[in-house]
Design a protein around this motif. Structure first.
Motif, PDB file in Angstrom:
ATOM      1  N   UNK A 134       0.903  -1.086  -0.328  1.00 32.27           N
ATOM      2  CA  UNK A 134       0.292  -0.192   0.067  1.00 32.27           C
ATOM      3  C   UNK A 134       0.899   1.395   0.220  1.00 32.27           C
ATOM      4  N   UNK A 135       1.940   1.225   0.719  1.00 34.83           N
ATOM      5  CA  UNK A 135       2.822   2.765   0.893  1.00 34.83           C
ATOM      6  C   UNK A 135       3.633   2.729  -0.379  1.00 34.83           C
ATOM      7  N   UNK A 136       4.195   1.479  -0.798  1.00 38.13           N
ATOM      8  CA  UNK A 136       4.504   1.986  -2.112  1.00 38.13           C
ATOM      9  C   UNK A 136       3.818   1.825  -3.580  1.00 38.13           C
ATOM     10  N   UNK A 137       3.069   1.943  -3.551  1.00 35.23           N
ATOM     11  CA  UNK A 137       1.233   1.984  -4.477  1.00 35.23           C
ATOM     12  C   UNK A 137       1.593   3.848  -3.549  1.00 35.23           C
ATOM     13  N   UNK A 138       1.227   4.070  -2.439  1.00 34.05           N
ATOM     14  CA  UNK A 138       1.235   5.633  -2.071  1.00 34.05           C
ATOM     15  C   UNK A 138       1.974   6.254  -2.554  1.00 34.05           C
ATOM     16  N   UNK A 139       3.105   6.271  -2.486  1.00 35.25           N
ATOM     17  CA  UNK A 139       4.421   6.933  -2.519  1.00 35.25           C
ATOM     18  C   UNK A 139       4.975   7.058  -3.930  1.00 35.25           C
ATOM     19  N   UNK A 140       4.955   5.870  -4.508  1.00 42.63           N
ATOM     20  CA  UNK A 140       5.449   5.995  -5.991  1.00 42.63           C
ATOM     21  C   UNK A 140       4.109   6.801  -6.912  1.00 42.63           C
ATOM     22  N   UNK A 141       3.209   6.807  -6.570  1.00 40.04           N
ATOM     23  CA  UNK A 141       1.835   7.051  -7.302  1.00 40.04           C
ATOM     24  C   UNK A 141       1.866   8.596  -7.087  1.00 40.04           C
ATOM     25  N   UNK A 142       2.128   9.322  -5.733  1.00 40.29           N
ATOM     26  CA  UNK A 142       1.563  10.828  -5.897  1.00 40.29           C
ATOM     27  C   UNK A 142       2.544  11.324  -5.492  1.00 40.29           C
ATOM     28  N   UNK A 143       3.951  11.258  -5.119  1.00 44.61           N
ATOM     29  CA  UNK A 143       5.242  12.122  -4.878  1.00 44.61           C
ATOM     30  C   UNK A 143       5.596  11.905  -6.704  1.00 44.61           C
ATOM     31  N   UNK A 144       5.750  10.752  -7.432  1.00 43.10           N
ATOM     32  CA  UNK A 144       6.190  10.913  -8.609  1.00 43.10           C
ATOM     33  C   UNK A 144       5.528  11.460  -9.717  1.00 43.10           C
ATOM     34  N   UNK A 145       4.514  11.276  -9.503  1.00 40.65           N
ATOM     35  CA  UNK A 145       2.970  12.200 -10.439  1.00 40.65           C
ATOM     36  C   UNK A 145       2.875  13.785 -10.432  1.00 40.65           C
ATOM     37  N   UNK A 146       3.345  14.455  -8.625  1.00 39.31           N
ATOM     38  CA  UNK A 146       3.517  15.626  -8.463  1.00 39.31           C
ATOM     39  C   UNK A 146       4.741  16.021  -9.070  1.00 39.31           C
ATOM     40  N   UNK A 147       5.596  15.539  -8.473  1.00 42.24           N
ATOM     41  CA  UNK A 147       7.135  16.231  -9.436  1.00 42.24           C
ATOM     42  C   UNK A 147       7.164  16.244 -10.922  1.00 42.24           C
ATOM     43  N   UNK A 148       6.744  15.760 -11.025  1.00 49.65           N
ATOM     44  CA  UNK A 148       6.366  14.717 -13.025  1.00 49.65           C
ATOM     45  C   UNK A 148       6.051  16.570 -13.446  1.00 49.65           C
ATOM     46  N   UNK A 149       5.144  16.855 -12.790  1.00 46.36           N
ATOM     47  CA  UNK A 149       4.008  17.741 -13.095  1.00 46.36           C
ATOM     48  C   UNK A 149       4.643  18.557 -12.975  1.00 46.36           C
ATOM     49  N   UNK A 150       5.588  19.294 -12.033  1.00 46.40           N
ATOM     50  CA  UNK A 150       5.810  20.658 -11.983  1.00 46.40           C
ATOM     51  C   UNK A 150       6.695  20.647 -12.266  1.00 46.40           C
ATOM     52  N   UNK A 151       7.734  19.221 -12.812  1.00 43.74           N
ATOM     53  CA  UNK A 151       9.079  19.295 -13.657  1.00 43.74           C
ATOM     54  C   UNK A 151       8.562  20.268 -14.920  1.00 43.74           C
ATOM     55  N   UNK A 152       7.573  19.113 -15.815  1.00 42.11           N
ATOM     56  CA  UNK A 152       7.308  20.221 -16.927  1.00 42.11           C
ATOM     57  C   UNK A 152       6.740  21.483 -16.444  1.00 42.11           C
ATOM     58  N   UNK A 153       5.783  21.752 -15.745  1.00 39.90           N
ATOM     59  CA  UNK A 153       5.574  23.786 -15.480  1.00 39.90           C
ATOM     60  C   UNK A 153       6.432  24.269 -15.191  1.00 39.90           C
ATOM     61  N   UNK A 154       8.014  23.926 -15.065  1.00 33.53           N
ATOM     62  CA  UNK A 154       9.238  24.530 -14.587  1.00 33.53           C
ATOM     63  C   UNK A 154       9.853  24.349 -16.144  1.00 33.53           C
ATOM     64  N   UNK A 155       9.479  23.314 -16.609  1.00 29.35           N
ATOM     65  CA  UNK A 155       9.994  23.667 -17.995  1.00 29.35           C
ATOM     66  C   UNK A 155       9.348  24.826 -19.184  1.00 29.35           C
ATOM     67  N   UNK A 156       8.239  24.743 -18.833  1.00 26.67           N
ATOM     68  CA  UNK A 156       7.354  26.047 -19.791  1.00 26.67           C
ATOM     69  C   UNK A 156       7.469  26.662 -19.025  1.00 26.67           C
ATOM     70  N   UNK A 157       8.738  27.539 -18.274  1.00 24.50           N
ATOM     71  CA  UNK A 157       8.052  28.243 -17.242  1.00 24.50           C
ATOM     72  C   UNK A 157       9.873  29.165 -18.560  1.00 24.50           C
ATOM     73  N   UNK A 158      10.568  27.788 -18.322  1.00 24.32           N
ATOM     74  CA  UNK A 158      12.193  28.497 -18.254  1.00 24.32           C
ATOM     75  C   UNK A 158      12.197  27.738 -20.051  1.00 24.32           C
TER      76      UNK A 158
END
Length: 287
Positions: free
Chosen positions: A218-242
């Protein structure tokens, strides 16, 4: 909230729990530089333990915590990452990018979450959503769980915290049923984390129990799903701004493709490690 004392270190109570709060850099550095369990131990409020599980990796201490970490690393360690996980991730990302390219608009955060969950759940527990069994929609259960994760711990119908607990309960029921089904079958062709757990449960003298194993999944599913998806989205946002960063990143990838004998070949571990600017972008996004 009640506050006692003043200065950079003080005692307070929050949600019926007592805390010592430190805003002193020297004190914080002293605490964080020590080894786990030397003078301090990681601690979580009872309400948080109830969400993540009493037998969860984040709440276990000492030798059993170390044992569980080693078990996880044996599945997602460097060799597994090179040989199994990287090709799986590359294939999944390419397939999703092809699907998005044919859509008029893409809800980035939701699409990335869907992609990450699909990749993680398939690799960890060989899970694929069956529309004929909507009660087994693991993704939907996790959505209910994450929406109330950081909420006031009031467990009554209608509150975010109650929905969070119900999401966890439904998720654990699905995982338990899946584990029982796997007990009746031989190992899957593509070894997943369920296989690791079942093998360990059969080992003589193991400290692993079914409850700990399920909480770990349960923890592995949650950690990989929630943290990775948010950091990936944030990285794409940073790239569009730079745009200058995006241009240099694109140039590095295109140069790597041109250097191949076969431009359509899959990304290799050696190629991934050679992308210095890409690594810097990832590190900065995570930071």
């Amino acid at each position: 909230m009640l506050l006692f004392g003043c200065g950079p270190v003080f005692k307070t109570t929050l949600v019926m729990q007592s805390f010592i709060v430190s805003t002193d850099p020297e004190v914080n550095h002293m605490i964080l530089s020590q080894k786990e369990g030397q003078s301090f131990e990681v601690w979580y409020p009872d309400t948080f333990k109830k969400i993540l599980g009493q037998e969860s990796l984040v709440t276990l201490q000492g030798s059993i915590h170390k044992y569980m970490r080693n078990m996880v690393l044996s599945f997602v360690g460097p060799e597994s990452l090179k040989q199994k996980l990287l090709p799986h991730v590359v294939h999944g990302v390419q397939r999703n990018l092809s699907l998005w390219a044919n859509q008029d608009t893409v809800d980035l955060i939701e699409s990335v979450k869907e992609m990450i969950f699909e990749l993680t759940a398939k690799k960890l527990i060989s899970y694929e959503y069956n529309p004929k069994k909507p009660s087994e929609n693991l993704r939907g259960c996790f959505s209910a769980f994450t929406e109330g994760l950081i909420s006031f711990p009031l467990d009554i119908p209608g509150t975010a915290y109650h929905k969070c607990l119900q999401g966890r309960k439904q998720t654990m029921e699905i995982l338990k049923d899946m584990l029982q089904e796997r007990r009746k079958k031989p190992k899957s062709c593509q070894e997943d984390f369920f296989d690791y757990v079942l093998d360990e449960l059969k080992t003589e003298g193991t400290v692993l129990t079914e409850a700990i194993g399920l909480d770990l999944i349960f923890l592995l599913l949650f950690a990989s799903f929630e943290t990775t998806s948010l950091s990936t989205t944030f990285a794409i946002k940073l790239l569009t701004e730079n745009p200058a960063v995006l241009e240099e990143l694109t140039a590095e990838h295109e140069a790597l493709i041109r250097s191949r004998k076969n431009e359509d070949a899959q990304l290799t571990w050696k190629e991934y490690k050679s992308m210095k600017f890409t690594t810097q972008v990832i590190d900065e996004a995570v930071r």
